[in-house]
Design an enzyme around this catalytic site. Sequence first.
Site, PDB file in Angstrom:
ATOM      1  N   LYS A   1     -13.068   1.212 -14.087  1.00  0.00           N
ATOM      2  CA  LYS A   1     -13.477  -0.134 -13.676  1.00  0.00           C
ATOM      3  C   LYS A   1     -13.981  -0.955 -14.862  1.00  0.00           C
ATOM      4  O   LYS A   1     -13.809  -2.172 -14.907  1.00  0.00           O
ATOM      5  CB  LYS A   1     -14.531  -0.043 -12.569  1.00  0.00           C
ATOM      6  CG  LYS A   1     -13.989   0.553 -11.261  1.00  0.00           C
ATOM      7  CD  LYS A   1     -12.863  -0.290 -10.686  1.00  0.00           C
ATOM      8  CE  LYS A   1     -12.410   0.177  -9.318  1.00  0.00           C
ATOM      9  NZ  LYS A   1     -11.347  -0.676  -8.736  1.00  0.00           N
TER      10      LYS A   1
ATOM     11  N   ASN B   1      -6.026  -4.723  -6.081  1.00  0.00           N
ATOM     12  CA  ASN B   1      -7.154  -4.183  -5.315  1.00  0.00           C
ATOM     13  C   ASN B   1      -7.070  -2.669  -5.106  1.00  0.00           C
ATOM     14  O   ASN B   1      -8.102  -2.012  -4.978  1.00  0.00           O
ATOM     15  CB  ASN B   1      -7.214  -4.900  -3.952  1.00  0.00           C
ATOM     16  CG  ASN B   1      -8.061  -4.161  -2.956  1.00  0.00           C
ATOM     17  OD1 ASN B   1      -9.290  -4.216  -2.999  1.00  0.00           O
ATOM     18  ND2 ASN B   1      -7.418  -3.401  -2.055  1.00  0.00           N
TER      19      ASN B   1
ATOM     20  N   TYR C   1     -14.412   6.947 -12.728  1.00  0.00           N
ATOM     21  CA  TYR C   1     -14.404   5.692 -11.951  1.00  0.00           C
ATOM     22  C   TYR C   1     -15.008   4.565 -12.794  1.00  0.00           C
ATOM     23  O   TYR C   1     -14.442   3.467 -12.887  1.00  0.00           O
ATOM     24  CB  TYR C   1     -15.168   5.883 -10.642  1.00  0.00           C
ATOM     25  CG  TYR C   1     -15.075   4.704  -9.705  1.00  0.00           C
ATOM     26  CD1 TYR C   1     -13.970   4.545  -8.866  1.00  0.00           C
ATOM     27  CD2 TYR C   1     -16.072   3.737  -9.662  1.00  0.00           C
ATOM     28  CE1 TYR C   1     -13.877   3.460  -7.997  1.00  0.00           C
ATOM     29  CE2 TYR C   1     -15.987   2.648  -8.797  1.00  0.00           C
ATOM     30  CZ  TYR C   1     -14.886   2.513  -7.969  1.00  0.00           C
ATOM     31  OH  TYR C   1     -14.793   1.425  -7.129  1.00  0.00           O
TER      32      TYR C   1
ATOM     33  N   ASP D   1       3.390   2.311  -4.303  1.00  0.00           N
ATOM     34  CA  ASP D   1       2.398   3.097  -5.045  1.00  0.00           C
ATOM     35  C   ASP D   1       2.153   2.377  -6.368  1.00  0.00           C
ATOM     36  O   ASP D   1       3.084   2.219  -7.178  1.00  0.00           O
ATOM     37  CB  ASP D   1       2.944   4.521  -5.278  1.00  0.00           C
ATOM     38  CG  ASP D   1       1.957   5.403  -6.017  1.00  0.00           C
ATOM     39  OD1 ASP D   1       1.085   4.861  -6.751  1.00  0.00           O
ATOM     40  OD2 ASP D   1       2.059   6.628  -5.881  1.00  0.00           O
ATOM     41  N   VAL D   2       0.921   1.947  -6.612  1.00  0.00           N
ATOM     42  CA  VAL D   2       0.659   1.113  -7.803  1.00  0.00           C
ATOM     43  C   VAL D   2       0.793   1.871  -9.115  1.00  0.00           C
ATOM     44  O   VAL D   2       0.778   1.260 -10.186  1.00  0.00           O
ATOM     45  CB  VAL D   2      -0.725   0.413  -7.755  1.00  0.00           C
ATOM     46  CG1 VAL D   2      -0.800  -0.563  -6.601  1.00  0.00           C
ATOM     47  CG2 VAL D   2      -1.870   1.422  -7.711  1.00  0.00           C
TER      48      VAL D   2
ATOM     49  N   THR E   1     -16.628   0.393   3.704  1.00  0.00           N
ATOM     50  CA  THR E   1     -15.184   0.607   3.896  1.00  0.00           C
ATOM     51  C   THR E   1     -14.950   2.107   4.020  1.00  0.00           C
ATOM     52  O   THR E   1     -15.842   2.920   3.719  1.00  0.00           O
ATOM     53  CB  THR E   1     -14.367   0.102   2.684  1.00  0.00           C
ATOM     54  OG1 THR E   1     -14.650   0.962   1.568  1.00  0.00           O
ATOM     55  CG2 THR E   1     -14.679  -1.333   2.328  1.00  0.00           C
TER      56      THR E   1
ATOM     57  N   ASP F   1       0.871  -1.179   0.000  1.00  0.00           N
ATOM     58  CA  ASP F   1       0.000   0.000   0.000  1.00  0.00           C
ATOM     59  C   ASP F   1       0.905   1.226   0.000  1.00  0.00           C
ATOM     60  O   ASP F   1       2.070   1.153   0.386  1.00  0.00           O
ATOM     61  CB  ASP F   1      -0.900   0.013   1.252  1.00  0.00           C
ATOM     62  CG  ASP F   1      -2.178   0.827   1.059  1.00  0.00           C
ATOM     63  OD1 ASP F   1      -3.252   0.211   0.978  1.00  0.00           O
ATOM     64  OD2 ASP F   1      -2.102   2.073   0.975  1.00  0.00           O
TER      65      ASP F   1
HETATM   66  N1  LIG Z   1     -15.987  -0.242  -1.024  1.00  0.00           N
HETATM   67  C1  LIG Z   1     -16.758  -0.411  -2.090  1.00  0.00           C
HETATM   68  O1  LIG Z   1     -17.984  -0.197  -2.043  1.00  0.00           O
HETATM   69  C2  LIG Z   1     -16.187  -0.863  -3.396  1.00  0.00           C
HETATM   70  C3  LIG Z   1     -17.073  -1.292  -4.384  1.00  0.00           C
HETATM   71  C4  LIG Z   1     -16.570  -1.738  -5.603  1.00  0.00           C
HETATM   72  C5  LIG Z   1     -15.204  -1.738  -5.815  1.00  0.00           C
HETATM   73  N2  LIG Z   1     -14.367  -1.296  -4.838  1.00  0.00           N
HETATM   74  C6  LIG Z   1     -12.943  -1.314  -5.133  1.00  0.00           C
HETATM   75  O2  LIG Z   1     -12.284  -2.088  -4.162  1.00  0.00           O
HETATM   76  C7  LIG Z   1     -10.950  -1.638  -3.999  1.00  0.00           C
HETATM   77  C8  LIG Z   1     -10.701  -1.377  -2.521  1.00  0.00           C
HETATM   78  O3  LIG Z   1     -11.595  -0.365  -2.077  1.00  0.00           O
HETATM   79  P1  LIG Z   1     -11.908  -0.077  -0.531  1.00  0.00           P
HETATM   80  O4  LIG Z   1     -13.349   0.189  -0.456  1.00  0.00           O
HETATM   81  O5  LIG Z   1     -11.268  -1.117   0.309  1.00  0.00           O
HETATM   82  O6  LIG Z   1     -11.165   1.328  -0.380  1.00  0.00           O
HETATM   83  P2  LIG Z   1     -10.255   1.916   0.789  1.00  0.00           P
HETATM   84  O7  LIG Z   1     -10.146   3.365   0.485  1.00  0.00           O
HETATM   85  O8  LIG Z   1     -10.737   1.476   2.116  1.00  0.00           O
HETATM   86  O9  LIG Z   1      -8.846   1.211   0.538  1.00  0.00           O
HETATM   87  C9  LIG Z   1      -8.115   1.456  -0.645  1.00  0.00           C
HETATM   88  C10 LIG Z   1      -6.640   1.262  -0.350  1.00  0.00           C
HETATM   89  O10 LIG Z   1      -5.931   1.513  -1.562  1.00  0.00           O
HETATM   90  C11 LIG Z   1      -4.795   2.283  -1.247  1.00  0.00           C
HETATM   91  N3  LIG Z   1      -4.349   3.037  -2.411  1.00  0.00           N
HETATM   92  C12 LIG Z   1      -4.983   4.046  -3.039  1.00  0.00           C
HETATM   93  N4  LIG Z   1      -4.216   4.511  -4.033  1.00  0.00           N
HETATM   94  C13 LIG Z   1      -3.089   3.773  -4.029  1.00  0.00           C
HETATM   95  C14 LIG Z   1      -1.906   3.765  -4.823  1.00  0.00           C
HETATM   96  N5  LIG Z   1      -1.722   4.653  -5.821  1.00  0.00           N
HETATM   97  N6  LIG Z   1      -0.951   2.849  -4.570  1.00  0.00           N
HETATM   98  C15 LIG Z   1      -1.109   1.971  -3.549  1.00  0.00           C
HETATM   99  N7  LIG Z   1      -2.186   1.936  -2.753  1.00  0.00           N
HETATM  100  C16 LIG Z   1      -3.168   2.834  -2.999  1.00  0.00           C
HETATM  101  C17 LIG Z   1      -5.232   3.203  -0.109  1.00  0.00           C
HETATM  102  O11 LIG Z   1      -4.120   3.704   0.615  1.00  0.00           O
HETATM  103  C18 LIG Z   1      -6.123   2.268   0.701  1.00  0.00           C
HETATM  104  O12 LIG Z   1      -5.381   1.581   1.690  1.00  0.00           O
HETATM  105  C19 LIG Z   1     -10.829  -0.396  -4.880  1.00  0.00           C
HETATM  106  O13 LIG Z   1     -10.239  -0.763  -6.114  1.00  0.00           O
HETATM  107  C20 LIG Z   1     -12.263   0.030  -5.068  1.00  0.00           C
HETATM  108  O14 LIG Z   1     -12.432   0.780  -6.244  1.00  0.00           O
HETATM  109  C21 LIG Z   1     -14.819  -0.869  -3.640  1.00  0.00           C
END
Ligand SMILES: NC(=O)c1ccc[n+]([C@@H]2O[C@H](COP(=O)([O-])OP(=O)(O)OC[C@H]3O[C@@H](n4cnc5c(N)ncnc54)[C@H](O)[C@@H]3O)[C@@H](O)[C@H]2O)c1
Length: 254
Positions: A159, A89, A155, A62-63, A190, A37
């Site tokens: 996706k 993720n 977004y 950083d991805v 989350t 992360d």
């Molecule tokens: N929560 C939802 O409702 C939901 C629904 C569909 C998809 N998603 C997807 O699931 C994944 C996780 O989401 P979440 O809800 O756990 O979000 P979150 O914000 O709780 O966690 C996301 C994590 O990604 C990290 N991150 C962000 N940019 C980054 C980068 N450039 N390099 C490395 N790390 C980075 C952040 O520091 C964080 O720890 C995401 O891809 C999100 O789009 C989430």
Amino acid sequence: MTRLSGKVALVTGAASGLGAATARRLAKEGATVVLTDRDIVGEDIAAHIVDTGGRAVFRLHDVTSQPDWAAAVEHAVADFGRLDILVNNAGVAGGNHELMDHSFDAWRQILSVNLDGVFLGLRHAGPRIAASGGGSVINISSILGKVGMAGAAAYCASKGGVTLLTKAAALEWAPLGIRVNSIHPGFIDTPMVSGALAGREDGNEMRVALMAAHPLGRFGVPKEIGDAVAFLASDDASFITGAELVVDGGYTAQ
Ligand SMILES: NC(=O)c1ccc[n+]([C@@H]2O[C@H](COP(=O)([O-])OP(=O)(O)OC[C@H]3O[C@@H](n4cnc5c(N)ncnc54)[C@H](O)[C@@H]3O)[C@@H](O)[C@H]2O)c1
């Protein structure tokens, strides 16, 4: 629950939400998990996994950075000898943007994390997974990689890109024994979702309306996505590749 013993998994965005739950779940299944992360808080998640009997390490990553990807993958292989599972993720919601005044900077920022980051993950981890004799890649897309939402053009585009990038990779890598699938979560409780709702004046009303849009009548919880990732990572999914696993309480069935 040891479907993944002997396997090494790399999970991006593992400091929070779905990534943290996934890392915990894969470790419970016996995998050695490399949590990455850009937020150092991921160290605490890895430490907790180790404290509770699992095998895990954390790397800052950083991805959107090619050097970071190269280092994360090299370290995983150097430390644990192989790489079998990649969970792309990490992602950002990026805020509410109407297309009529969407800045190009905001567009690029969302696309660079959510789509470029997945491409870089495939590009850097793919050869290592192939060298381990095959494995499983799970890309976290979204219901918004299947249906649109006003105010979320970048977004949705990012996706949707992940959805078809997944299928193209699945076709290229089937001969290498690498399965590649996408997961499409509905709204999951989350920090990403609570943060987006907290940033709106009508956040509470929006939460109620969004919950009602899921026929099961609630948001999902992170563990429900971790469970789906563990399934796709395991041999229980040995004939599944190029698939979209929707985990959305019925949101897209309507
Ligand atoms: N929560 C939802 O409702 C939901 C629904 C569909 C998809 N998603 C997807 O699931 C994944 C996780 O989401 P979440 O809800 O756990 O979000 P979150 O914000 O709780 O966690 C996301 C994590 O990604 C990290 N991150 C962000 N940019 C980054 C980068 N450039 N390099 C490395 N790390 C980075 C952040 O520091 C964080 O720890 C995401 O891809 C999100 O789009 C989430």
